[in-house]
Design an enzyme around this catalytic site. Structure first.
Site, PDB file in Angstrom:
ATOM      1  N   ILE A 218     -27.911  -4.574  40.821  1.00 50.75           N
ATOM      2  CA  ILE A 218     -28.447  -3.870  40.181  1.00 50.75           C
ATOM      3  C   ILE A 218     -28.161  -2.293  40.422  1.00 50.75           C
ATOM      4  O   ILE A 218     -27.277  -1.439  39.586  1.00 50.75           O
ATOM      5  CB  ILE A 218     -29.140  -4.374  39.820  1.00 50.75           C
ATOM      6  CG1 ILE A 218     -29.345  -5.780  39.385  1.00 50.75           C
ATOM      7  CG2 ILE A 218     -29.475  -3.903  37.436  1.00 50.75           C
ATOM      8  CD1 ILE A 218     -30.778  -6.861  38.824  1.00 50.75           C
ATOM      9  N   GLU A 237     -36.143   9.234  43.782  1.00 48.76           N
ATOM     10  CA  GLU A 237     -36.840   9.206  45.215  1.00 48.76           C
ATOM     11  C   GLU A 237     -35.539   9.067  46.577  1.00 48.76           C
ATOM     12  O   GLU A 237     -35.437   9.552  47.648  1.00 48.76           O
ATOM     13  CB  GLU A 237     -37.881   8.344  45.475  1.00 48.76           C
ATOM     14  CG  GLU A 237     -37.910   7.166  45.326  1.00 48.76           C
ATOM     15  CD  GLU A 237     -38.393   6.025  45.232  1.00 48.76           C
ATOM     16  OE1 GLU A 237     -39.554   6.240  44.811  1.00 48.76           O
ATOM     17  OE2 GLU A 237     -39.046   4.579  45.717  1.00 48.76           O
ATOM     18  N   LYS A 360     -34.517 -18.251  42.042  1.00 44.02           N
ATOM     19  CA  LYS A 360     -34.354 -19.541  43.214  1.00 44.02           C
ATOM     20  C   LYS A 360     -33.396 -20.217  42.302  1.00 44.02           C
ATOM     21  O   LYS A 360     -33.844 -21.752  42.272  1.00 44.02           O
ATOM     22  CB  LYS A 360     -35.650 -20.424  43.362  1.00 44.02           C
ATOM     23  CG  LYS A 360     -36.669 -19.219  43.832  1.00 44.02           C
ATOM     24  CD  LYS A 360     -36.615 -19.406  45.268  1.00 44.02           C
ATOM     25  CE  LYS A 360     -37.747 -18.299  45.853  1.00 44.02           C
ATOM     26  NZ  LYS A 360     -37.206 -17.881  47.217  1.00 44.02           N
TER      27      LYS A 360
HETATM   28  N1  COA Z   1     -40.352 -15.623  41.635  1.00 39.23           N
HETATM   29  C1  COA Z   1     -40.799 -16.143  43.477  1.00 39.23           C
HETATM   30  N2  COA Z   1     -39.810 -15.474  44.069  1.00 39.23           N
HETATM   31  C2  COA Z   1     -39.170 -14.562  43.456  1.00 39.23           C
HETATM   32  C3  COA Z   1     -39.096 -14.044  42.204  1.00 39.23           C
HETATM   33  C4  COA Z   1     -39.741 -14.539  41.433  1.00 39.23           C
HETATM   34  N3  COA Z   1     -40.272 -14.423  40.381  1.00 39.23           N
HETATM   35  N4  COA Z   1     -38.229 -12.915  42.014  1.00 39.23           N
HETATM   36  C5  COA Z   1     -37.883 -12.846  43.308  1.00 39.23           C
HETATM   37  N5  COA Z   1     -37.973 -13.646  44.153  1.00 39.23           N
HETATM   38  C6  COA Z   1     -37.203 -14.060  45.381  1.00 39.23           C
HETATM   39  C7  COA Z   1     -36.182 -13.757  45.465  1.00 39.23           C
HETATM   40  O1  COA Z   1     -35.559 -15.731  45.078  1.00 39.23           O
HETATM   41  C8  COA Z   1     -35.850 -13.964  47.011  1.00 39.23           C
HETATM   42  O2  COA Z   1     -36.164 -14.600  48.103  1.00 39.23           O
HETATM   43  P1  COA Z   1     -35.337 -14.758  49.262  1.00 39.23           P
HETATM   44  O3  COA Z   1     -34.487 -13.620  49.955  1.00 39.23           O
HETATM   45  O4  COA Z   1     -36.108 -15.497  49.581  1.00 39.23           O
HETATM   46  O5  COA Z   1     -33.781 -15.227  48.728  1.00 39.23           O
HETATM   47  C9  COA Z   1     -36.328 -12.425  47.078  1.00 39.23           C
HETATM   48  O6  COA Z   1     -38.022 -12.341  46.008  1.00 39.23           O
HETATM   49  C10 COA Z   1     -36.388 -10.990  46.640  1.00 39.23           C
HETATM   50  O7  COA Z   1     -35.694 -10.964  45.139  1.00 39.23           O
HETATM   51  P2  COA Z   1     -34.540 -10.036  45.040  1.00 39.23           P
HETATM   52  O8  COA Z   1     -35.106  -9.948  43.403  1.00 39.23           O
HETATM   53  O9  COA Z   1     -33.561 -10.287  46.229  1.00 39.23           O
HETATM   54  O10 COA Z   1     -35.411  -8.555  45.359  1.00 39.23           O
HETATM   55  P3  COA Z   1     -34.959  -7.193  45.916  1.00 39.23           P
HETATM   56  O11 COA Z   1     -34.475  -7.284  46.836  1.00 39.23           O
HETATM   57  O12 COA Z   1     -33.863  -7.286  44.540  1.00 39.23           O
HETATM   58  O13 COA Z   1     -35.943  -6.152  45.338  1.00 39.23           O
HETATM   59  C11 COA Z   1     -38.223  -5.920  44.200  1.00 39.23           C
HETATM   60  C12 COA Z   1     -36.429  -6.291  43.841  1.00 39.23           C
HETATM   61  C13 COA Z   1     -38.344  -5.643  43.059  1.00 39.23           C
HETATM   62  C14 COA Z   1     -38.717  -6.716  45.207  1.00 39.23           C
HETATM   63  C15 COA Z   1     -37.565  -4.330  44.538  1.00 39.23           C
HETATM   64  O14 COA Z   1     -36.624  -3.743  43.803  1.00 39.23           O
HETATM   65  C16 COA Z   1     -39.117  -3.668  44.926  1.00 39.23           C
HETATM   66  O15 COA Z   1     -39.557  -3.071  45.835  1.00 39.23           O
HETATM   67  N6  COA Z   1     -39.494  -2.649  43.849  1.00 39.23           N
HETATM   68  C17 COA Z   1     -40.776  -1.961  43.311  1.00 39.23           C
HETATM   69  C18 COA Z   1     -41.090  -1.175  44.022  1.00 39.23           C
HETATM   70  C19 COA Z   1     -39.867   0.276  42.920  1.00 39.23           C
HETATM   71  O16 COA Z   1     -39.234   0.237  41.806  1.00 39.23           O
HETATM   72  N7  COA Z   1     -39.222   1.362  43.818  1.00 39.23           N
HETATM   73  C20 COA Z   1     -38.625   2.259  43.121  1.00 39.23           C
HETATM   74  C21 COA Z   1     -37.051   2.331  43.820  1.00 39.23           C
HETATM   75  S1  COA Z   1     -36.901   2.733  45.349  1.00 39.23           S
END
Ligand code: COA
Length: 431
Positions: A218, A237, A360
């Protein structure tokens, strides 16, 4: 040979010699991501006599042996943000996790921690005796200031970055050399959903805004969609490939920034060799410690600040969980709240929390009546501004509980809107 090169030669040793300076029971500190010194960390594990050693690091990047179950009776990791590398260790109880706001991590090191040794990868020394922490500045200086011993691993593949990224030979006890390519992180391919979300955000960004983007599909799609704008600035960051593309496309000029005019500002970077080469000796991108970069007070100084970060789930009150899947720690708070709060105090600022509407394979809504039991709140209902899915933008700030629930149901996947509405009615959130 000049004076500094002379002293460098006196401090130069092998990794095996350097780790003789560690003792059982030591606490070691290591910089974020690709700042981790692989030769030193592996040589430490080779020392079979070492026991009860703890290794503290914001984000572990590579699968090194000290993190494995086989070494867990001798080494323990302390994480401030779990990654694919350290997640299993934290979830299985083989590593510790420290809850924190990213901008406060240097303060936490200074106030609560004492280290026996600080190990770090740095770029080669210049003729004046200076090394650079390269793309891993973050909390490196704070950790170093709390260490009894400082050992550097010089790697010519680490870019020499500018800003406040330097460390001087005078402050170093030993140096080793290990010239190996830095581990790379490729950008995931963009999906149509990423592009839709990126476009919704770009539609709300005005020319001259200052942008912070996280990692992943995204944010990368948003960077692409922002290429239709002019005179954007970057203050973030993590510096990413998407940002480099925006600079190369001429979209980022930093001309409208209130501070750091004409400069991008970041605290660490992850990406491919192309990104590391771009950052090497680049006067247009400055790296500063995270207590400055992510401080909401710093962020608020910039007008039209736009923050874009992802989440795991959002409940109908607007509480955002971005770091756990139920009770299981998945990542960390990172800088999400720092930037959400900074943007809320910036004149014209906006913050976007992004998510696909489902997870999922569409079986699970990411907009939920209540957070999953055990899930932790990252961005509170009082801090959240806008939430974006492929179905649009929910503006929450300033709205009533009922209006917020309706906005969020409006951007949920249509398959889940009926049950979300019933759940909201059951608790009298909406009539
Ligand atoms: N319930 C269950 N599982 C979920 C879920 C939910 N609501 N939402 C996501 N998942 C699972 C996905 O299916 C995926 O599993 P898989 O690896 O087995 O397919 C996993 O969690 C990761 O989800 P995804 O949406 O692909 O994560 P991402 O890599 O895009 O990261 C965050 C998203 C939110 C985890 C990440 O942005 C983060 O850690 N943010 C917090 C810190 C932040 O914002 N920092 C500032 C910027 S660097």
């Amino acid at each position: 040979m000049n004076k500094w090169q002379d002293i460098y030669q006196q401090k130069l040793c092998t990794a095996a010699q350097a780790v003789q300076l560690i003792h059982s029971g030591a606490i070691c500190a290591v910089p974020i991501g690709v700042g981790e010194p692989t030769a030193l960390l592996e040589a430490m594990v080779d020392r079979q006599d070492l026991r009860d050693v703890r290794v503290a690091q914001m984000i572990a990047h590579q699968r090194l042996r000290y993190l494995t179950p086989e070494e867990s009776d001798r080494f323990r990791h302390i994480s401030w943000f779990t990654s694919g590398t350290s997640r299993a260790a934290v979830q299985e109880g083989r590593a510790d996790f420290v809850p924190c706001f990213y901008h406060e991590i240097p303060m936490l090191h200074r106030d609560y921690w004492q280290y026996d040794v600080f190990f770090a990868t740095v770029s080669p020394m210049d003729k004046h005796g200076w090394f650079s922490f390269g793309v891993a500045v973050s909390e490196a200086h704070a950790m170093m200031s709390k260490a009894k011993l400082v050992i550097l691993e010089v790697n010519r593949f680490m870019p020499r970055t500018l800003g406040q990224s330097m460390v001087h030979l005078e402050d170093v006890d030993a140096v080793i050399e290990n010239h190996v390519p830095l581990p790379e992180l490729a950008s995931p391919p963009l999906t149509e959903t990423d592009k839709m979300i990126g476009q919704y955000i770009a539609d709300r960004v005005q020319d001259g805004s200052v942008i912070q983007l996280g990692i992943g599909g995204i944010p990368n799609a948003t960077a692409l969609a922002l290429c239709s704008k002019q005179d954007l600035g970057i203050h973030t960051e993590m510096f990413t490939e998407g940002m480099m593309d925006m600079i190369e496309a001429g979209v980022v000029t930093n001309r409208k920034k209130n501070i750091h005019l004409r400069k991008c500002v970041a605290t660490f970077a992850l990406g491919t060799r192309r990104l590391f080469d771009f950052l090497d000796d680049n006067l247009g991108v400055e790296f500063y410690p995270v207590e400055y970069v992510n401080d909401p007070v710093t962020v608020a100084k910039m007008d039209n600040f736009v923050s874009i970060n992802a989440c795991v789930e959002v409940d109908l009150f607007g509480q955002v969980c971005s770091e756990s899947i139920g009770p299981k720690q998945f990542s960390g708070t990172g800088g999400q709240v720092d930037f959400v709060r900074g943007a809320s105090k910036s004149k014209g600022g906006q913050s976007f929390i992004t998510t696909y509407s489902t997870a999922k394979g569409g079986s699970l809504s990411k907009i939920v009546p209540f957070l999953t039991p055990g899930a932790t709140v990252t961005t509170s209902k009082n801090d959240v501004d806008m939430v974006v899915t492929e179905f649009g933008v929910a503006k929450l700030k300033g709205k009533t509980g009922c209006e917020r629930a309706r906005e969020l149901i409006g951007i949920a996947h249509p398959d889940f809107r009926g049950e979300l509405t019933k759940a909201a009615q059951k608790i009298h959130l909406i009539p």
